[in-house]
Design a protein around this motif. Structure first.
Motif, PDB file in Angstrom:
ATOM      1  N   LYS A 143       0.848  -1.199   0.000  1.00 49.40           N
ATOM      2  CA  LYS A 143       0.000   0.000   0.000  1.00 49.40           C
ATOM      3  C   LYS A 143       0.883   1.247   0.000  1.00 49.40           C
ATOM      4  CE  LYS A 143      -2.441  -0.656   3.788  1.00 49.40           C
ATOM      5  NZ  LYS A 143      -2.093  -1.953   4.384  1.00 49.40           N
ATOM      6  N   LEU A 144       0.294   2.373  -0.397  1.00 48.03           N
ATOM      7  CA  LEU A 144       1.051   3.632  -0.403  1.00 48.03           C
ATOM      8  C   LEU A 144       1.504   4.018   1.001  1.00 48.03           C
ATOM      9  CD1 LEU A 144      -0.874   5.943  -2.917  1.00 48.03           C
ATOM     10  CD2 LEU A 144       1.317   4.829  -3.230  1.00 48.03           C
ATOM     11  N   SER A 145       0.651   3.723   1.997  1.00 51.48           N
ATOM     12  CA  SER A 145       1.000   4.101   3.377  1.00 51.48           C
ATOM     13  C   SER A 145       2.234   3.352   3.878  1.00 51.48           C
ATOM     14  CB  SER A 145      -0.192   3.858   4.311  1.00 51.48           C
ATOM     15  OG  SER A 145      -0.615   2.518   4.172  1.00 51.48           O
ATOM     16  N   THR A 146       2.381   2.070   3.483  1.00 53.70           N
ATOM     17  CA  THR A 146       3.574   1.322   3.916  1.00 53.70           C
ATOM     18  C   THR A 146       4.789   1.698   3.067  1.00 53.70           C
ATOM     19  OG1 THR A 146       2.732  -0.503   2.591  1.00 53.70           O
ATOM     20  CG2 THR A 146       2.506  -0.717   4.959  1.00 53.70           C
ATOM     21  N   LEU A 147       4.535   2.162   1.832  1.00 49.92           N
ATOM     22  CA  LEU A 147       5.646   2.596   0.978  1.00 49.92           C
ATOM     23  C   LEU A 147       6.343   3.819   1.580  1.00 49.92           C
ATOM     24  CD1 LEU A 147       7.070   2.095  -1.780  1.00 49.92           C
ATOM     25  CD2 LEU A 147       5.452   3.683  -2.796  1.00 49.92           C
ATOM     26  N   MET A 148       5.557   4.647   2.303  1.00 47.32           N
ATOM     27  CA  MET A 148       6.121   5.874   2.886  1.00 47.32           C
ATOM     28  C   MET A 148       7.157   5.585   3.965  1.00 47.32           C
ATOM     29  SD  MET A 148       2.928   8.440   3.188  1.00 47.32           S
ATOM     30  CE  MET A 148       2.078   9.041   1.754  1.00 47.32           C
ATOM     31  N   THR A 149       7.022   4.444   4.642  1.00 46.34           N
ATOM     32  CA  THR A 149       7.976   4.152   5.731  1.00 46.34           C
ATOM     33  C   THR A 149       8.968   3.056   5.343  1.00 46.34           C
ATOM     34  OG1 THR A 149       6.345   2.638   6.641  1.00 46.34           O
ATOM     35  CG2 THR A 149       6.411   4.856   7.576  1.00 46.34           C
ATOM     36  N   ALA A 150       8.936   2.618   4.079  1.00 50.91           N
ATOM     37  CA  ALA A 150       9.814   1.524   3.661  1.00 50.91           C
ATOM     38  C   ALA A 150      11.259   1.970   3.454  1.00 50.91           C
ATOM     39  CB  ALA A 150       9.285   0.898   2.380  1.00 50.91           C
ATOM     40  N   TRP A 151      11.487   3.300   3.401  1.00 49.23           N
ATOM     41  CA  TRP A 151      12.850   3.797   3.140  1.00 49.23           C
ATOM     42  C   TRP A 151      13.829   3.406   4.235  1.00 49.23           C
ATOM     43  CZ3 TRP A 151      15.093   7.199   6.602  1.00 49.23           C
ATOM     44  CH2 TRP A 151      14.228   7.778   7.537  1.00 49.23           C
ATOM     45  N   THR A 152      13.322   3.184   5.462  1.00 47.99           N
ATOM     46  CA  THR A 152      14.238   2.819   6.555  1.00 47.99           C
ATOM     47  C   THR A 152      14.752   1.397   6.405  1.00 47.99           C
ATOM     48  OG1 THR A 152      12.299   2.210   7.849  1.00 47.99           O
ATOM     49  CG2 THR A 152      13.224   4.381   8.249  1.00 47.99           C
ATOM     50  N   LYS A 153      14.008   0.576   5.650  1.00 48.78           N
ATOM     51  CA  LYS A 153      14.355  -0.843   5.532  1.00 48.78           C
ATOM     52  C   LYS A 153      15.548  -1.056   4.596  1.00 48.78           C
ATOM     53  CE  LYS A 153      11.372  -4.898   5.674  1.00 48.78           C
ATOM     54  NZ  LYS A 153      10.112  -5.466   5.230  1.00 48.78           N
ATOM     55  N   ALA A 154      15.494  -0.430   3.418  1.00 54.63           N
ATOM     56  CA  ALA A 154      16.583  -0.566   2.445  1.00 54.63           C
ATOM     57  C   ALA A 154      16.674   0.732   1.644  1.00 54.63           C
ATOM     58  CB  ALA A 154      16.308  -1.745   1.522  1.00 54.63           C
ATOM     59  N   PRO A 155      17.404   1.732   2.173  1.00 58.86           N
ATOM     60  CA  PRO A 155      17.409   3.069   1.547  1.00 58.86           C
ATOM     61  C   PRO A 155      17.902   3.058   0.098  1.00 58.86           C
ATOM     62  CG  PRO A 155      18.432   3.130   3.715  1.00 58.86           C
ATOM     63  CD  PRO A 155      18.212   1.695   3.391  1.00 58.86           C
ATOM     64  N   SER A 156      18.968   2.300  -0.195  1.00 58.17           N
ATOM     65  CA  SER A 156      19.512   2.308  -1.560  1.00 58.17           C
ATOM     66  C   SER A 156      18.520   1.663  -2.539  1.00 58.17           C
ATOM     67  CB  SER A 156      20.848   1.568  -1.606  1.00 58.17           C
ATOM     68  OG  SER A 156      20.693   0.273  -1.054  1.00 58.17           O
ATOM     69  N   LEU A 157      17.855   0.588  -2.088  1.00 61.26           N
ATOM     70  CA  LEU A 157      16.865  -0.099  -2.923  1.00 61.26           C
ATOM     71  C   LEU A 157      15.696   0.829  -3.217  1.00 61.26           C
ATOM     72  CD1 LEU A 157      16.573  -2.899  -4.184  1.00 61.26           C
ATOM     73  CD2 LEU A 157      15.229  -3.589  -2.227  1.00 61.26           C
ATOM     74  N   ASN A 158      15.312   1.620  -2.207  1.00 60.70           N
ATOM     75  CA  ASN A 158      14.212   2.570  -2.395  1.00 60.70           C
ATOM     76  C   ASN A 158      14.559   3.657  -3.403  1.00 60.70           C
ATOM     77  OD1 ASN A 158      12.017   1.705  -0.864  1.00 60.70           O
ATOM     78  ND2 ASN A 158      11.732   3.779  -0.085  1.00 60.70           N
ATOM     79  N   THR A 159      15.820   4.079  -3.391  1.00 54.49           N
ATOM     80  CA  THR A 159      16.267   5.085  -4.367  1.00 54.49           C
ATOM     81  C   THR A 159      16.162   4.515  -5.775  1.00 54.49           C
ATOM     82  OG1 THR A 159      17.862   5.761  -2.694  1.00 54.49           O
ATOM     83  CG2 THR A 159      18.135   6.699  -4.874  1.00 54.49           C
ATOM     84  N   MET A 160      16.557   3.256  -5.921  1.00 53.97           N
ATOM     85  CA  MET A 160      16.464   2.600  -7.230  1.00 53.97           C
ATOM     86  C   MET A 160      15.002   2.440  -7.669  1.00 53.97           C
ATOM     87  SD  MET A 160      19.424   2.105  -8.415  1.00 53.97           S
ATOM     88  CE  MET A 160      20.008   3.595  -7.662  1.00 53.97           C
ATOM     89  N   LEU A 161      14.125   2.162  -6.688  1.00 54.36           N
ATOM     90  CA  LEU A 161      12.688   2.031  -6.982  1.00 54.36           C
ATOM     91  C   LEU A 161      12.139   3.354  -7.520  1.00 54.36           C
ATOM     92  CD1 LEU A 161      10.023   0.424  -6.873  1.00 54.36           C
ATOM     93  CD2 LEU A 161       9.762   1.163  -4.509  1.00 54.36           C
ATOM     94  N   LEU A 162      12.591   4.459  -6.924  1.00 48.83           N
ATOM     95  CA  LEU A 162      12.182   5.792  -7.373  1.00 48.83           C
ATOM     96  C   LEU A 162      12.548   5.994  -8.847  1.00 48.83           C
ATOM     97  CD1 LEU A 162      11.534   8.896  -6.930  1.00 48.83           C
ATOM     98  CD2 LEU A 162      13.890   9.125  -6.218  1.00 48.83           C
ATOM     99  N   LEU A 163      13.794   5.643  -9.219  1.00 50.33           N
ATOM    100  CA  LEU A 163      14.239   5.803 -10.606  1.00 50.33           C
ATOM    101  C   LEU A 163      13.491   4.845 -11.544  1.00 50.33           C
ATOM    102  CD1 LEU A 163      18.061   6.208 -10.019  1.00 50.33           C
ATOM    103  CD2 LEU A 163      16.506   7.941 -10.880  1.00 50.33           C
ATOM    104  N   ALA A 164      13.221   3.610 -11.063  1.00 47.77           N
ATOM    105  CA  ALA A 164      12.493   2.628 -11.885  1.00 47.77           C
ATOM    106  C   ALA A 164      11.073   3.120 -12.176  1.00 47.77           C
ATOM    107  CB  ALA A 164      12.460   1.277 -11.186  1.00 47.77           C
ATOM    108  N   LEU A 165      10.434   3.729 -11.181  1.00 44.83           N
ATOM    109  CA  LEU A 165       9.079   4.262 -11.373  1.00 44.83           C
ATOM    110  C   LEU A 165       9.081   5.392 -12.393  1.00 44.83           C
ATOM    111  CD1 LEU A 165       7.892   4.215  -7.669  1.00 44.83           C
ATOM    112  CD2 LEU A 165       6.735   3.058  -9.547  1.00 44.83           C
ATOM    113  N   LEU A 166      10.088   6.262 -12.314  1.00 45.76           N
ATOM    114  CA  LEU A 166      10.178   7.363 -13.277  1.00 45.76           C
ATOM    115  C   LEU A 166      10.468   6.825 -14.684  1.00 45.76           C
ATOM    116  CD1 LEU A 166      12.099  10.043 -11.181  1.00 45.76           C
ATOM    117  CD2 LEU A 166       9.658   9.893 -11.631  1.00 45.76           C
ATOM    118  N   SER A 167      11.226   5.723 -14.752  1.00 50.31           N
ATOM    119  CA  SER A 167      11.506   5.089 -16.045  1.00 50.31           C
ATOM    120  C   SER A 167      10.228   4.504 -16.633  1.00 50.31           C
ATOM    121  CB  SER A 167      12.559   3.994 -15.873  1.00 50.31           C
ATOM    122  OG  SER A 167      12.871   3.409 -17.107  1.00 50.31           O
ATOM    123  N   LEU A 168       9.418   3.851 -15.792  1.00 45.34           N
ATOM    124  CA  LEU A 168       8.142   3.282 -16.240  1.00 45.34           C
ATOM    125  C   LEU A 168       7.199   4.384 -16.722  1.00 45.34           C
ATOM    126  CD1 LEU A 168       6.885   0.434 -16.434  1.00 45.34           C
ATOM    127  CD2 LEU A 168       5.818   0.837 -14.232  1.00 45.34           C
TER     128      LEU A 168
END
Length: 346
Positions: A226-251
């Motif tokens: 969910k979007l609400s859990t996505l907001m706090t997922a950055w603490t779990k794997a910060p580098s992976l979250n950064t890559m997810l941000l770029l992947a979403l912009l690529s999509l």
């Protein structure tokens, strides 16, 4: 689920896909589609949750109807022309029925209602299979019959899919549903160009599959739905979250990233075919889906939840990132500079 059972179902999926892609005869193509449908059903319903069972039932009913239409279309063509060859689909009524059948299989508007519901009821890994591998056989059939298809009908379906895929995704909070509407929107881009340049459709599909796989596998690693859990997922794997941000912009298809390549080539080809109006319309409609991609990207990049109450932070995982995700992310982000090489291969 039992590992042996999972192996059998995954092997059956690959077998069904291979049979459909490599067949020349309509009955063999239909058999491959049926094997695919039956193999994915246990993977959708494996959690035994009522929503998963409902998703499997909806999937079965829609795919069975589409398969029956494929068979009906090929039989009508054989009745009038005496040909069972897939590339010899020449009868206009058969072409019309086949286009409708493939639209149901893929989830193109106006036959899209089953897809978000099925994806929402499935686990993330099954959702990935539904969004990528399961779309390949119908697209292969469209590719093989593309010279006979009706351009006006496909253009209409494509523009409607891009419009509704973007519009209906705006109000969603469940990530799987957002990705389902994103898939419908991307299918619009593939459908509009299939008659004019089928190879571009395949290129678009391959790149879409890579980008979607990156996002699904990343979400599966961080266990975000969910979007609400996505907001706090950055603490779990910060580098992976950064890559997810770029992947979403690529999509979303923003320029320096891989996702811009198919959109650019499709707009170029449509302009060459004197379809500047359709190219303008589909480009403007893709701005709708850009909005929800940016919303997802914002939720990914946000460093604190937007409410004042104390929120439980997730523990940071020390596990290294999966190699598959690393490779897929690299392709998702960095393929645009080697576009000329890709075009020589295609």
């Amino acid at each position: 689920m039992n590992p042996q059972a999972t192996l059998i179902f995954i092997t059956s999926l690959m077998l069904g896909t291979t049979i459909t892609i490599s067949s020349n005869h309509w009955i063999m193509a239909w058999t491959g589609l049926e094997i695919n449908t039956l193999a994915i059903l246990p993977l959708i319903s494996k959690s035994h949750h009522p929503r998963a069972i409902e998703a499997a039932t909806k999937y079965f009913l829609t795919q069975a109807a589409a398969s029956a239409l494929v068979l009906f279309s090929s039989m009508t063509n054989a009745w009038h022309t005496g040909q069972w060859d897939i590339t010899q689909l020449t009868h206009p009524t058969s072409c019309l029925i086949l286009t409708s059948a493939i639209a149901i299989k893929l989830g193109l508007v106006p036959f899209h209602f089953w897809f978000p519901e099925v994806l929402q009821g499935s686990p993330l890994t099954t959702g990935l299979i539904l969004s990528t591998i399961m779309k390949l056989p119908p697209i292969a059939l469209l590719y093989m019959t593309s010279p006979s298809l009706n351009p006006a009908l496909l253009t209409t379906l494509a523009i409607l899919s891009t419009a509704l895929g973007g519009w209906m995704g705006l109000n969603q909070t469940q990530i799987r549903k957002i990705l389902a509407f994103s898939s419908i929107s991307h299918l619009g881009w593939m459908a509009i160009i299939i008659v004019y340049n089928p190879k571009l459709t395949l290129l678009n599909f391959y790149l879409y599959a890579v980008m979607t796989a990156t996002i699904f596998l990343t979400l599966n690693t961080t266990k975000v739905l969910k979007l609400s859990t996505l907001m706090t997922a950055w603490t779990k794997a910060p580098s992976l979250n950064t890559m997810l941000l770029l992947a979403l912009l690529s999509l979303a298809g923003l320029p320096p990233l891989t996702g811009f390549l198919p959109k650019w080539l499709i707009i170029q080809e449509l302009t060459k075919q004197d379809m500047a109006l359709a190219a303008t319309l589909i480009s403007l409609l893709s701005l709708l889906s850009l909005f929800f991609y940016l919303r997802l990207a914002y939720c990914t990049a946000i460093t604190l939840p937007p409410h004042t109450t104390n929120h439980m932070k997730q523990w940071r995982t020390n596990k290294p990132t999966n190699v598959t995700i690393a490779i897929l992310t690299t392709i998702t982000i960095m393929l645009l500079p080697i576009a000329p090489m890709i075009l020589t291969i295609v």
